[in-house]
Design an enzyme around this catalytic site. Structure first.
Site, short mmCIF file in Angstrom:
data_model
loop_
_atom_site.label_atom_id
_atom_site.label_comp_id
_atom_site.label_asym_id
_atom_site.label_seq_id
_atom_site.Cartn_x
_atom_site.Cartn_y
_atom_site.Cartn_z
N LYS A 76 0.85 -1.19 0.00
CA LYS A 76 0.00 0.00 0.00
C LYS A 76 0.89 1.24 0.00
O LYS A 76 1.87 1.30 0.75
CB LYS A 76 -0.90 -0.02 1.24
N SER A 151 -9.90 1.62 2.55
CA SER A 151 -9.04 2.41 1.70
C SER A 151 -7.96 1.61 0.99
O SER A 151 -7.41 2.08 -0.01
CB SER A 151 -8.37 3.51 2.52
N SER A 175 -10.10 -0.71 6.75
CA SER A 175 -9.49 -0.60 5.42
C SER A 175 -8.75 -1.84 4.91
O SER A 175 -8.32 -1.85 3.76
CB SER A 175 -8.54 0.59 5.37
N1 GLN Z 1 -13.30 3.98 5.74
C1 GLN Z 1 -12.83 4.41 7.01
C2 GLN Z 1 -12.46 5.88 6.93
O1 GLN Z 1 -12.68 6.44 5.93
C3 GLN Z 1 -11.67 3.57 7.44
C4 GLN Z 1 -10.43 3.90 6.74
C5 GLN Z 1 -9.26 3.09 7.18
O2 GLN Z 1 -9.41 2.04 7.82
N2 GLN Z 1 -8.10 3.58 6.86
O3 GLN Z 1 -11.96 6.45 7.83
#
Ligand code: GLN
Length: 481
Positions: A76, A151, A175
């Site tokens: 990532k 994400s 995410s």
């Molecule tokens: N979708 C969640 C957010 O937007 C979690 C994101 C994540 O786990 N990095 O914060």
């Protein structure tokens, strides 16, 4: 298209039936065949990947190899790598080159893994669909009109599309697990503190955790062994011995007490998701697990707590991207103008929204009302899990309440997007380990089973997942790309 697990590829490499260079070339070929549709990578560099593969071949020849040597992995684009840029899929860091490797990257390099590329993500890991990337959207290999989740959408999609054998992601509120569910791959978020965050760009420091995407639970165990462990460079990394996850992997759930929290099947859950998840739990019950319904009533506060704590921490963490210390720098007459213009040009809407919410929640007069209160409710949510784990060994729930959605469907409605994480967020709030494994398909779209464990009891989660994967073959199904 070739499609190996770590275990299968390692066997071929160690028996010299394939070299690391040949294996890497196969995956680069898979990438070449699919990337114009999936768009999983922010950066690819064939020469670099092949150089690492050559290095791995030396290790394989001189006897210093291990199970991970020569295995192609994708990273990532939030983890610092000296050989690649670290963009966080943001204009702010588009050309940022770190001068050191994150601890998790050093560990993989030491083992001779081959990095094939950095993967696309929601900007600064804020999002659930990989649509907030400043560069381009990633698409779901199961249906290219749909989102891969987020994400870490690039890291999930690239495993479903066989562009790498495994990948790394981060999970602050879901995410890793949510995109793993959307792409029908195995995603693991360890206990908070299990993997060092040193060199991983911070979103919400009390929630962020590095984890894995793999083809199955056995591979997750192998990769986690390499990643976990205390790190003197990260004061929040846990001084806990790392079990031999893969060696200790057990097949069987007889007597395992599984809790199924009724709040995770409440209003708003897609009935097809509910039925597949219940069927998966039934499968474990048929093989000797003891299933019982439990209640976690504070679940209803989790989203609100998260959207105070995560943006608050983000607003503090992202203060460093001011055009002076890091990243993009816009011209201005004085320091304030430089900062204002830099942020205006460098951050996308979702990131700005989080910074504004967080700054507001932390400001004088509001701190007690918002941030402090959220922290108190966080303690209650955590306590509720501790109590539940007195009666059960593991908790099973849906990973996401909905099926993967269409690209563009929720991007203009932040609240609808935030709801996609309602089943994963409480686990980050409590700092627990959690996993998502494929448990079926509805309308051709993947559904994930979430398995949640006690702090530092990753092993029981892995054992449960491994057992389920011995009984089913959803994790072996491949998208037609
Ligand atoms: N979708 C969640 C957010 O937007 C979690 C994101 C994540 O786990 N990095 O914060």
């Amino acid at each position: 298209m070739i499609n190996y697990t770590i275990t299968q590829a390692a066997e071929l490499l160690h028996k010299k039936q394939i070299s690391a260079v040949e294996l890497t070339k196969e995956y680069l070929q898979n990438i070449a065949n699919t990337e114009n549709r999936v768009h999983a990578f922010t950066q690819l560099n064939e020469k670099q990947a092949l150089d690492s593969a050559q290095h791995a071949d030396q290790k394989l020849h001189n006897g210093s190899a291990n199970k991970l040597t020569g295995i192609p992995i994708a990273i990532k684009d939030i983890m610092n790598t000296v050989d690649w840029r670290t963009t966080c899929s943001s204009k702010m860091l588009e050309n940022y080159q770190s001068v050191y490797d994150a601890t998790c990257i050093s560990k993989l390099k030491e083992r001779g893994m081959v990095i094939v590329g950095k993967t696309n993500m929601d900007e600064f890991a804020m999002g659930s669909s990989t649509e907030t990337s400043a560069f381009f959207k990633t698409f779901n290999p199961w249906n290219l009109e749909y989102v891969p989740g987020g994400s870490s959408g690039g890291s999930a999609a690239c495993i479903a599309a066989n562009q790498a054998i495994c990948s790394l992601g981060t999970d602050t509120g879901g995410s890793i697990r949510q995109p793993a569910s959307f792409c029908s791959v195995t995603g693991f978020k360890p206990t908070y503190g299990r993997v060092s965050r040193y060199g991983v760009v911070a979103f919400a420091s009390s929630l962020d955790q590095v984890g894995t995407f793999t083809k199955d639970a056995h591979d997750a165990a192998i990769l986690l062994e390499a990643l976990c462990g205390a790190d003197s460079k990260d004061s929040t990394s846990a001084k806990q011995a790392v079990p031999a996850f893969s060696q200790d992997l057990r097949d069987g759930v007889r007597g395992l007490r599984i809790g199924v929290p009724k709040e995770y099947f409440a209003q708003g859950i897609n009935p097809q998701v509910e039925s597949l998840v219940r069927k998966a739990v039934q499968e474990l019950q048929n093989h000797g697990a003891i299933v019982k319904e439990i209640s976690l009533p504070n679940t209803k506060y989790a989203l609100a707590v998260y959207y105070i704590i995560a943006p608050s921490e983000a607003s503090a963490n992202l203060a460093r991207f001011d055009g002076v210390k890091y990243g993009l720098r816009a011209d201005g007459n004085d320091m304030w103008q430089v900062i204002e213009k830099t942020r205006g040009q460098g951050f996308g809407d979702e990131v700005l929204r989080r910074i504004m919410i967080g700054t507001y929640a932390l400001s004088a007069g509001y701190y007690d009302a918002w941030y402090l209160k959220a922290q108190k409710v966080r303690t209650l949510i955590k306590a509720e899990f501790t109590d539940a784990f007195k009666e059960v060994d593991i908790i099973c729930a849906p990973t996401a309440p909905v099926l993967p959605f269409k690209s563009g469907e929720k991007i203009d409605d932040p609240l609808a997007m935030y709801l996609a994480d309602i089943c994963t967020i409480p686990i980050n709030i409590a700092g627990l380990p959690g996993m998502s494994i494929p448990c079926g398909f509805a309308n051709g779209l993947p559904v994930g089973l979430q398995i949640i464990g006690r702090p530092f009891d990753e092993q029981t989660i892995l054992n449960t997942a491994h057992t389920y994967q011995k009984l089913t073959s959803f994790h072996k199904e491949q998208p037609k790309l």
